[in-house]
Design a protein around this motif. Structure first.
Motif, PDB file in Angstrom:
ATOM      1  N   TRP A 106       0.838  -1.206   0.000  1.00  0.00           N
ATOM      2  CA  TRP A 106       0.000   0.000   0.000  1.00  0.00           C
ATOM      3  C   TRP A 106       0.871   1.254   0.000  1.00  0.00           C
ATOM      4  O   TRP A 106       0.603   2.209  -0.721  1.00  0.00           O
ATOM      5  CB  TRP A 106      -0.903   0.036   1.217  1.00  0.00           C
ATOM      6  N   GLY A 107       1.923   1.229   0.826  1.00  0.00           N
ATOM      7  CA  GLY A 107       2.822   2.381   0.891  1.00  0.00           C
ATOM      8  C   GLY A 107       3.505   2.650  -0.446  1.00  0.00           C
ATOM      9  O   GLY A 107       3.639   3.798  -0.868  1.00  0.00           O
ATOM     10  N   ALA A 145     -10.413   1.349  -4.483  1.00  0.00           N
ATOM     11  CA  ALA A 145      -9.794   0.740  -5.662  1.00  0.00           C
ATOM     12  C   ALA A 145      -8.463   0.083  -5.311  1.00  0.00           C
ATOM     13  O   ALA A 145      -8.118  -0.970  -5.844  1.00  0.00           O
ATOM     14  CB  ALA A 145      -9.591   1.801  -6.746  1.00  0.00           C
ATOM     15  N   LEU A 146      -7.727   0.689  -4.402  1.00  0.00           N
ATOM     16  CA  LEU A 146      -6.417   0.191  -3.998  1.00  0.00           C
ATOM     17  C   LEU A 146      -6.524  -1.082  -3.166  1.00  0.00           C
ATOM     18  O   LEU A 146      -5.728  -2.001  -3.314  1.00  0.00           O
ATOM     19  CB  LEU A 146      -5.693   1.284  -3.202  1.00  0.00           C
ATOM     20  N   SER A 147      -7.525  -1.148  -2.286  1.00  0.00           N
ATOM     21  CA  SER A 147      -7.578  -2.230  -1.304  1.00  0.00           C
ATOM     22  C   SER A 147      -8.507  -3.380  -1.681  1.00  0.00           C
ATOM     23  O   SER A 147      -8.514  -4.392  -1.001  1.00  0.00           O
ATOM     24  CB  SER A 147      -7.994  -1.667   0.052  1.00  0.00           C
ATOM     25  N   ASN A 148      -9.277  -3.249  -2.752  1.00  0.00           N
ATOM     26  CA  ASN A 148     -10.242  -4.291  -3.108  1.00  0.00           C
ATOM     27  C   ASN A 148     -10.048  -4.749  -4.547  1.00  0.00           C
ATOM     28  O   ASN A 148     -10.482  -4.090  -5.480  1.00  0.00           O
ATOM     29  CB  ASN A 148     -11.681  -3.766  -2.941  1.00  0.00           C
ATOM     30  N   GLY A 149      -9.393  -5.885  -4.700  1.00  0.00           N
ATOM     31  CA  GLY A 149      -9.272  -6.497  -6.014  1.00  0.00           C
ATOM     32  C   GLY A 149      -8.407  -5.741  -7.004  1.00  0.00           C
ATOM     33  O   GLY A 149      -8.637  -5.809  -8.198  1.00  0.00           O
ATOM     34  N   SER A 160       7.128  -6.242  -3.089  1.00  0.00           N
ATOM     35  CA  SER A 160       7.663  -6.023  -1.735  1.00  0.00           C
ATOM     36  C   SER A 160       8.178  -7.321  -1.131  1.00  0.00           C
ATOM     37  O   SER A 160       9.211  -7.332  -0.458  1.00  0.00           O
ATOM     38  CB  SER A 160       6.609  -5.380  -0.829  1.00  0.00           C
ATOM     39  N   VAL A 161       7.494  -8.443  -1.386  1.00  0.00           N
ATOM     40  CA  VAL A 161       7.951  -9.737  -0.875  1.00  0.00           C
ATOM     41  C   VAL A 161       9.260 -10.146  -1.552  1.00  0.00           C
ATOM     42  O   VAL A 161      10.202 -10.608  -0.889  1.00  0.00           O
ATOM     43  CB  VAL A 161       6.857 -10.820  -1.065  1.00  0.00           C
ATOM     44  N   VAL A 162       9.351  -9.943  -2.864  1.00  0.00           N
ATOM     45  CA  VAL A 162      10.576 -10.302  -3.600  1.00  0.00           C
ATOM     46  C   VAL A 162      11.753  -9.444  -3.127  1.00  0.00           C
ATOM     47  O   VAL A 162      12.859  -9.959  -2.886  1.00  0.00           O
ATOM     48  CB  VAL A 162      10.363 -10.172  -5.122  1.00  0.00           C
ATOM     49  N   LEU A 163      11.530  -8.133  -2.973  1.00  0.00           N
ATOM     50  CA  LEU A 163      12.610  -7.256  -2.492  1.00  0.00           C
ATOM     51  C   LEU A 163      13.073  -7.648  -1.095  1.00  0.00           C
ATOM     52  O   LEU A 163      14.266  -7.653  -0.797  1.00  0.00           O
ATOM     53  CB  LEU A 163      12.164  -5.795  -2.523  1.00  0.00           C
TER      54      LEU A 163
END
Length: 194
Positions: A106-107, A145-149, A160-163
């Protein structure tokens, strides 16, 4: 298995600050301080000194003494009967990681949105102020829009997980320490700016 450790005390201090200062200090703290006048800071400092700092120091001491992961360290402290505590700590850290990987996504998305808005305001385009004048619910719609689908948010989450995985793969000194040398000072600059 690597026996890599921090290169100096600043590396440990920066890592500790990274653990202690979360996104809530940027997003929630200023709002609560403005809403309630900051009186909760007394309790925050009290529990920081009473609870958080001693636990953090204990974790570092245990890790330094046994040079094992959390499960092995708890097993070394009290034998097999305390191994469950290490498993519990590992599960808690995993839960925190799941939460913060989403918050990081999100950030990152908000950083792109803010950068777009700065660019639009410099070039005379349709800025955030214009969007809010046209539709007062613009930011609520952006959040929904950002948080749902949102596939964009999912992409940022994967990024972010890959980094994070790459930083951990690089090790303590070339991964965690190097990133903390950049991100922790940037965090303080943001706190001062806010």
């Amino acid at each position: 298995m690597s026996n890599e450790s921090f290169s100096n005390r600043w590396g440990i201090i920066l890592a500790s600050l990274g653990m202690a200062i979360g996104a809530g200090n940027l997003w929630r703290f200023p709002r609560l301080a403005g809403q309630y006048g900051g009186t909760f800071i007394i309790l925050l400092v009290f529990f920081l000194v009473l609870w958080s700092i001693p636990i953090l120091m204990a974790e570092f001491s245990i890790g330094k003494k046994f040079k094992k992961g959390v499960i092995g360290s708890f097993s070394s402290i009290g034998g097999r009967k305390t191994t469950w505590m290490g498993v519990f700590m590992l599960l808690c850290c995993m839960g925190i990681t799941f939460y913060y990987s989403v918050v990081t996504a999100w950030g990152m998305r908000y950083l792109v949105l803010a950068s777009e808005q700065v660019w639009l305001s410099w070039t005379g385009g349709f800025s955030l102020a214009d969007a809010l004048k046209a539709d007062p619910q613009y930011l609520d719609n952006q959040w929904n829009a950002l948080s749902n689908g949102s596939y964009t948010t999912v992409a940022f989450h994967i990024g972010s997980v890959v980094l994070s995985a790459l930083a951990l793969y690089r090790g303590v000194q070339q991964g965690l320490e190097l990133i903390n040398k950049i991100l922790i000072p940037a965090l303080f600059v943001l706190l001062l700016f806010i």
